[in-house]
Write an enzyme that holds these catalytic residues in place. Structure first.
Site, PDB file in Angstrom:
ATOM      1  N   SER A 159       0.817  -1.217   0.000  1.00 51.48           N
ATOM      2  CA  SER A 159       0.000   0.000   0.000  1.00 51.48           C
ATOM      3  C   SER A 159       0.848   1.263   0.000  1.00 51.48           C
ATOM      4  CB  SER A 159      -0.926   0.008   1.227  1.00 51.48           C
ATOM      5  OG  SER A 159      -0.174  -0.125   2.421  1.00 51.48           O
TER       6      SER A 159
ATOM      7  N   HIS B 184      -2.363  -2.741  -6.040  1.00 51.16           N
ATOM      8  CA  HIS B 184      -2.865  -2.414  -4.710  1.00 51.16           C
ATOM      9  C   HIS B 184      -4.375  -2.563  -4.699  1.00 51.16           C
ATOM     10  CE1 HIS B 184      -3.499   0.842  -1.403  1.00 51.16           C
ATOM     11  NE2 HIS B 184      -3.583  -0.382  -0.905  1.00 51.16           N
TER      12      HIS B 184
ATOM     13  N   GLU C  33      -5.336  -0.083  -7.625  1.00 55.33           N
ATOM     14  CA  GLU C  33      -4.334   0.942  -7.917  1.00 55.33           C
ATOM     15  C   GLU C  33      -3.143   0.228  -8.556  1.00 55.33           C
ATOM     16  OE1 GLU C  33      -2.807   4.892  -5.480  1.00 55.33           O
ATOM     17  OE2 GLU C  33      -2.948   2.985  -4.404  1.00 55.33           O
TER      18      GLU C  33
ATOM     19  N   ASN D  46      -3.078   6.238  -0.505  1.00 55.10           N
ATOM     20  CA  ASN D  46      -2.610   6.479   0.863  1.00 55.10           C
ATOM     21  C   ASN D  46      -1.905   7.812   1.037  1.00 55.10           C
ATOM     22  OD1 ASN D  46      -3.528   4.268   2.430  1.00 55.10           O
ATOM     23  ND2 ASN D  46      -2.163   2.959   1.263  1.00 55.10           N
TER      24      ASN D  46
END
Length: 296
Positions: free
Chosen positions: A118, A139, A151, A189
């Protein structure tokens, strides 16, 4: 691409295995102990049952999906014929680097190596292999069978062809892939973790209580879950790890983890996984109860 190996059978790994198996891929699920794998298969079966009960799939599709999964406790056996390997091990740089060194030696030359990290650099992970053009980030979001986003992160040397293949593959899983470049935290993130960190700072500084902070974000910003509850769900240790990656990667104090978050992780209060974080979690109960440590 028909043969997929997934390393790690925890929450993300079993979810990834579930989705690939449900879409007809041959899945090798790999972990250190058979107990871990048995638990993962039980979770996958339970989640498939939930899909059956909701009318999303029929019983025969559940049976077919489970039959597509084989389990392995040996890395070499589990990846020897893989078209794609997806690493979903713990979010630890050294663990991932060691795994990718091994995968580079064990996998066929044409195998694509992906990581579900992540936040950790795809470029750094790729640098320990002799196939940097074939290393990429995939991800997935938690819970994997439900969330649509993947992702797709290009390392500095990831080829256009490999990126195209993984984007197409993700679409074939009924997911919505989004391509991003490899910088700390990627997109999801890089934006999410500072928001969670700011929510924790707001609590730490006494601006508002846990339920008040979460209610503002749910009702005011239409978030399905408040940032403190979401942090518990992700795992406070995972949130801390990602913030450290952002802080180290950018050298910007705005990413510095809140001292309250650091203390909670060090004390072992990591959220849902430990039974207590900002909220207290009781098995069998869906009630959201603020941890007594934060009661007024």
């Amino acid at each position: 691409m028909k043969k997929i190996s997934v390393i790690g059978s925890g929450t993300m790994g079993n979810g990834i295995a579930h989705v690939f198996a449900q879409h007809g891929f041959e899945v090798s699920l790999i972990d250190l102990k058979q107990d871990f794998l048995d638990k993962a298969l039980a979770t996958i079966s339970k989640n498939l049952d939930r899909q059956v009960s909701k009318g999303l799939i029929i019983e025969s599709e559940k049976t077919s999906a489970l039959s597509n999964i084989q389990t392995f406790t040996g890395l070499s056996e589990g990846v020897k014929s893989a078209d794609l390997v997806i690493e979903a091990a713990t979010e630890n740089m050294e663990v991932k680097l060691d795994l990718f060194r091994q995968l580079d030696q064990l996998c066929p030359a044409e195998t694509i190596l992906a990581t579900n990290t992540s936040s950790i650099s795809i470029t750094k992970i790729a640098s320990v292999t002799n196939r940097a053009s074939q290393v990429i980030g995939m991800h997935f979001m938690n819970p994997v069978p439900v969330m649509k986003l993947v992702e797709v992160i290009r390392g500095y040397a990831t080829s256009d062809e490999i990126t195209k293949q993984i984007m197409t593959l993700s679409s074939n899983l009924s997911k919505d892939p989004v391509e991003v470049n490899d910088y700390p935290g990627f997109i999801a993130n890089r934006i999410l973790m500072p928001m969670i960190n700011e929510a924790i700072y707001s609590l730490y500084e006494g601006v508002a209580g846990i339920q008040e902070i979460d209610t503002v974000m749910k009702l005011g910003m239409a978030h399905p879950m408040g940032p403190l509850q979401l942090a518990d769900f992700i795992g406070l240790d995972v949130c801390l790890s990602i913030l450290k990656v952002l802080h180290d990667g950018f050298g910007n104090p705005k990413y510095a983890p809140c001292p309250l978050l650091v203390n909670m992780v060090e004390a072992g209060f990591k959220g849902v996984k430990t039974g207590e974080g900002f909220y207290k979690y009781t098995k069998g109960s869906k009630d959201l109860v603020v941890s007594p440590r934060f009661s007024k």
